[in-house]
Design a protein around this motif. Structure first.
Motif, PDB file in Angstrom:
ATOM      1  N   ALA A 102       0.832  -1.201   0.000  1.00 32.92           N
ATOM      2  CA  ALA A 102       0.000   0.000   0.000  1.00 32.92           C
ATOM      3  C   ALA A 102       0.868   1.253   0.000  1.00 32.92           C
ATOM      4  N   GLN A 103       1.971   1.207   0.759  1.00 31.48           N
ATOM      5  CA  GLN A 103       2.889   2.347   0.777  1.00 31.48           C
ATOM      6  C   GLN A 103       3.483   2.579  -0.612  1.00 31.48           C
ATOM      7  N   GLY A 104       3.859   1.493  -1.280  1.00 31.37           N
ATOM      8  CA  GLY A 104       4.397   1.621  -2.631  1.00 31.37           C
ATOM      9  C   GLY A 104       3.363   2.143  -3.611  1.00 31.37           C
ATOM     10  N   PHE A 105       2.122   1.706  -3.445  1.00 32.76           N
ATOM     11  CA  PHE A 105       1.036   2.185  -4.300  1.00 32.76           C
ATOM     12  C   PHE A 105       0.860   3.691  -4.134  1.00 32.76           C
ATOM     13  N   ALA A 106       0.838   4.153  -2.885  1.00 35.59           N
ATOM     14  CA  ALA A 106       0.656   5.579  -2.625  1.00 35.59           C
ATOM     15  C   ALA A 106       1.819   6.397  -3.174  1.00 35.59           C
ATOM     16  N   GLN A 107       3.021   5.852  -3.071  1.00 32.55           N
ATOM     17  CA  GLN A 107       4.188   6.562  -3.594  1.00 32.55           C
ATOM     18  C   GLN A 107       4.097   6.704  -5.115  1.00 32.55           C
ATOM     19  N   LYS A 108       3.531   5.694  -5.764  1.00 32.71           N
ATOM     20  CA  LYS A 108       3.420   5.718  -7.225  1.00 32.71           C
ATOM     21  C   LYS A 108       2.294   6.629  -7.702  1.00 32.71           C
ATOM     22  N   HIS A 109       1.128   6.549  -7.032  1.00 32.07           N
ATOM     23  CA  HIS A 109      -0.055   7.252  -7.530  1.00 32.07           C
ATOM     24  C   HIS A 109      -0.346   8.549  -6.783  1.00 32.07           C
ATOM     25  N   GLY A 110       0.324   8.760  -5.653  1.00 31.90           N
ATOM     26  CA  GLY A 110       0.132   9.995  -4.913  1.00 31.90           C
ATOM     27  C   GLY A 110      -0.982   9.916  -3.887  1.00 31.90           C
ATOM     28  N   TYR A 111      -0.960  10.886  -2.978  1.00 29.25           N
ATOM     29  CA  TYR A 111      -1.984  10.993  -1.943  1.00 29.25           C
ATOM     30  C   TYR A 111      -3.035  12.010  -2.381  1.00 29.25           C
ATOM     31  N   PRO A 112      -4.251  11.910  -1.820  1.00 31.89           N
ATOM     32  CA  PRO A 112      -4.706  10.967  -0.804  1.00 31.89           C
ATOM     33  C   PRO A 112      -5.024   9.590  -1.389  1.00 31.89           C
ATOM     34  N   VAL A 113      -5.034   8.588  -0.507  1.00 29.90           N
ATOM     35  CA  VAL A 113      -5.480   7.250  -0.873  1.00 29.90           C
ATOM     36  C   VAL A 113      -6.512   6.799   0.150  1.00 29.90           C
ATOM     37  N   VAL A 114      -7.321   5.848  -0.255  1.00 31.16           N
ATOM     38  CA  VAL A 114      -8.326   5.263   0.635  1.00 31.16           C
ATOM     39  C   VAL A 114      -7.962   3.808   0.856  1.00 31.16           C
ATOM     40  N   SER A 141      -6.020  -4.713  12.608  1.00 32.15           N
ATOM     41  CA  SER A 141      -6.657  -5.189  13.839  1.00 32.15           C
ATOM     42  C   SER A 141      -8.144  -5.471  13.652  1.00 32.15           C
ATOM     43  N   LYS A 142      -8.733  -4.916  12.570  1.00 35.15           N
ATOM     44  CA  LYS A 142     -10.167  -5.075  12.360  1.00 35.15           C
ATOM     45  C   LYS A 142     -10.513  -6.053  11.251  1.00 35.15           C
ATOM     46  N   SER A 143      -9.609  -6.251  10.318  1.00 39.64           N
ATOM     47  CA  SER A 143      -9.908  -7.073   9.149  1.00 39.64           C
ATOM     48  C   SER A 143      -9.071  -8.346   9.161  1.00 39.64           C
ATOM     49  N   ARG A 144      -9.717  -9.454   8.851  1.00 39.09           N
ATOM     50  CA  ARG A 144      -9.010 -10.729   8.794  1.00 39.09           C
ATOM     51  C   ARG A 144      -8.671 -11.135   7.366  1.00 39.09           C
ATOM     52  N   GLY A 145      -9.259 -10.458   6.404  1.00 40.52           N
ATOM     53  CA  GLY A 145      -9.032 -10.823   5.016  1.00 40.52           C
ATOM     54  C   GLY A 145      -8.104  -9.855   4.324  1.00 40.52           C
ATOM     55  N   GLN A 146      -8.258  -9.750   3.023  1.00 37.68           N
ATOM     56  CA  GLN A 146      -7.423  -8.862   2.234  1.00 37.68           C
ATOM     57  C   GLN A 146      -7.835  -7.408   2.433  1.00 37.68           C
ATOM     58  N   LEU A 147      -6.913  -6.516   2.084  1.00 35.82           N
ATOM     59  CA  LEU A 147      -7.167  -5.088   2.175  1.00 35.82           C
ATOM     60  C   LEU A 147      -7.145  -4.477   0.778  1.00 35.82           C
ATOM     61  N   LEU A 148      -7.711  -3.294   0.678  1.00 37.80           N
ATOM     62  CA  LEU A 148      -7.850  -2.601  -0.598  1.00 37.80           C
ATOM     63  C   LEU A 148      -7.344  -1.177  -0.446  1.00 37.80           C
ATOM     64  N   VAL A 149      -6.573  -0.711  -1.419  1.00 34.51           N
ATOM     65  CA  VAL A 149      -6.152   0.683  -1.453  1.00 34.51           C
ATOM     66  C   VAL A 149      -6.504   1.248  -2.822  1.00 34.51           C
ATOM     67  N   ASN A 150      -7.029   2.467  -2.843  1.00 42.68           N
ATOM     68  CA  ASN A 150      -7.312   3.106  -4.128  1.00 42.68           C
ATOM     69  C   ASN A 150      -6.916   4.570  -4.088  1.00 42.68           C
ATOM     70  N   ALA A 151      -6.555   5.086  -5.247  1.00 46.51           N
ATOM     71  CA  ALA A 151      -6.207   6.496  -5.372  1.00 46.51           C
ATOM     72  C   ALA A 151      -7.468   7.341  -5.267  1.00 46.51           C
ATOM     73  N   SER A 152      -7.326   8.533  -4.694  1.00 46.79           N
ATOM     74  CA  SER A 152      -8.467   9.424  -4.558  1.00 46.79           C
ATOM     75  C   SER A 152      -8.024  10.845  -4.882  1.00 46.79           C
ATOM     76  N   VAL A 153      -8.872  11.811  -4.574  1.00 47.21           N
ATOM     77  CA  VAL A 153      -8.558  13.220  -4.788  1.00 47.21           C
ATOM     78  C   VAL A 153      -9.006  13.991  -3.553  1.00 47.21           C
TER      79      VAL A 153
END
Length: 349
Positions: A102-114, A141-153
């Motif tokens: 997720a950190q690498g994704f944010a570095q590539k696509h920029g902030y903010p991210v969700v 701590s809240k999720s037991r499965g996979q996580l999702l990150v997406n670019a936002s504005v």
């Protein structure tokens, strides 16, 4: 989903799904329509013409439309939107123990991210690296499965309620309260197109983040985050029950116009025969139902609850909103009494 801790004769005790059901049932009963309710689907029948008004959207997230099971995960929605030629945000699904992705994704696509659980739960918006690190820690701590990150504005997140190819309501952004007439037509059309892209639904809440929602071409820089086929009426009315009921009434009238049905004028009270089917323990359920009905000070019971061959019957005179709330609680489950599998309501002379 657990119910909020409030008395059962208060709408505040309902989950979001039950609240929507309650609003629609109340408005239909007010317009003197008989109701048949089944798991995952609610069908309302206008007598005597037997014209059907079906609101399948008010079931659970597991409801199937047009032969295709839909859930609330954004990746599935985005794939449908992209196939329809609509712009979707960059996103990545990753394992909960691989936050560096997720950190690498944010570095590539920029902030903010969700970031969120892949189901869309526990969403967090991160404006920088530190906020993303904190959000990932919370989600792990809240999720037991996979996580999702997406670019936002950067901009307000607006949820637009789309029904029958029209935007009929808007939820309020935390940063600013927008009126529906302040949102550009292009952004509204964007929301309508998103709902059209998903087979089998015509009512949904569309979440769009837009830097300047009022600008003529606002959709050009906007990010369409979610299409929720569950309308969550309470989100659009500032938690006003009266406004939520009025909005449900608008949806019902729009559906009636679509099929060419003429509806009676609403009446504040009515006499109803309620039949509850397949209750697990009729005696226990009847006792709990009587207790619930007794909590409404203005409900008059003509007879019942009484177990007969085809179900548990109760005849009462009540405000349509109170009768609808009793029905909704009976379907959702009464503490210590179980729940009805199906309910039919007939208006009495």
């Amino acid at each position: 989903m657990s119910k909020p801790s409030a008395p059962l004769h208060s709408p505040d005790s309902l989950t979001a799904a039950e609240y929507d059901s309650w609003c629609l049932r109340a408005e239909l009963l007010a317009r003197q329509m008989s109701i048949a309710n089944y798991p995952g689907d609610v069908v309302f029948t206008i007598e005597p013409a037997a014209t059907r008004l079906a609101f399948t959207q008010i079931g659970s997230y597991g409801v199937t439309y047009a032969g295709m099971g839909l859930d609330k995960t954004s990746p599935k929605t985005w794939k449908l939107l992209k196939h329809a030629g609509l712009p979707v945000p960059h996103y990545k699904v990753f394992s909960r123990d691989k936050g560096h992705e997720a950190q690498g994704f944010a570095q590539k696509h920029g902030y903010p991210v969700v970031v969120a659980g892949v189901s869309g739960a526990s969403r967090r918006t991160a404006a920088d690296k530190d906020e993303l690190t904190e959000a990932l820690h919370t989600l792990r701590s809240k999720s037991r499965g996979q996580l999702l990150v997406n670019a936002s504005v950067n901009g307000p997140a607006l949820r637009l309620l789309v029904h029958q190819d029209q935007v009929v309501a808007i939820s309020q952004s935390r940063s600013r309260a927008y009126r529906l007439d302040e949102v550009s037509e292009s952004l509204k059309n964007f929301a309508v197109a998103a709902v059209r892209a998903i087979p089998g639904i015509d009512t949904a809440g569309v979440t769009i983040v837009a830097p300047s929602p009022e600008e003529p071409r606002a959709e050009k820089n906007a990010v369409l985050e979610r299409v929720m086929h569950h309308p969550h009426l309470r989100d659009y009315v500032g938690r006003s029950d009266e406004a939520a009921l009025a909005l449900a009434g608008e949806l019902i009238l729009a559906e009636a116009r679509r099929i060419g049905a003429a509806l009676p004028e609403p009446a504040p009270r009515g006499n109803y025969e309620i039949r509850l089917c397949s209750v697990p323990s009729p005696a226990s359920f009847a006792a709990k139902l009587s207790e619930l009905i007794g909590a409404f000070g203005s409900v008059h019971v003509h007879s019942g609850p009484e177990q007969k061959e085809k179900g548990l019957y109760v005849q009462l005179e009540a405000a349509s909103a109170d009768a609808a709330l009793i029905i909704t609680q009976a379907l959702g489950g009464l503490p210590g009494g179980g729940s009805a599998h199906a309910v039919t309501v007939r208006l009495m002379d």
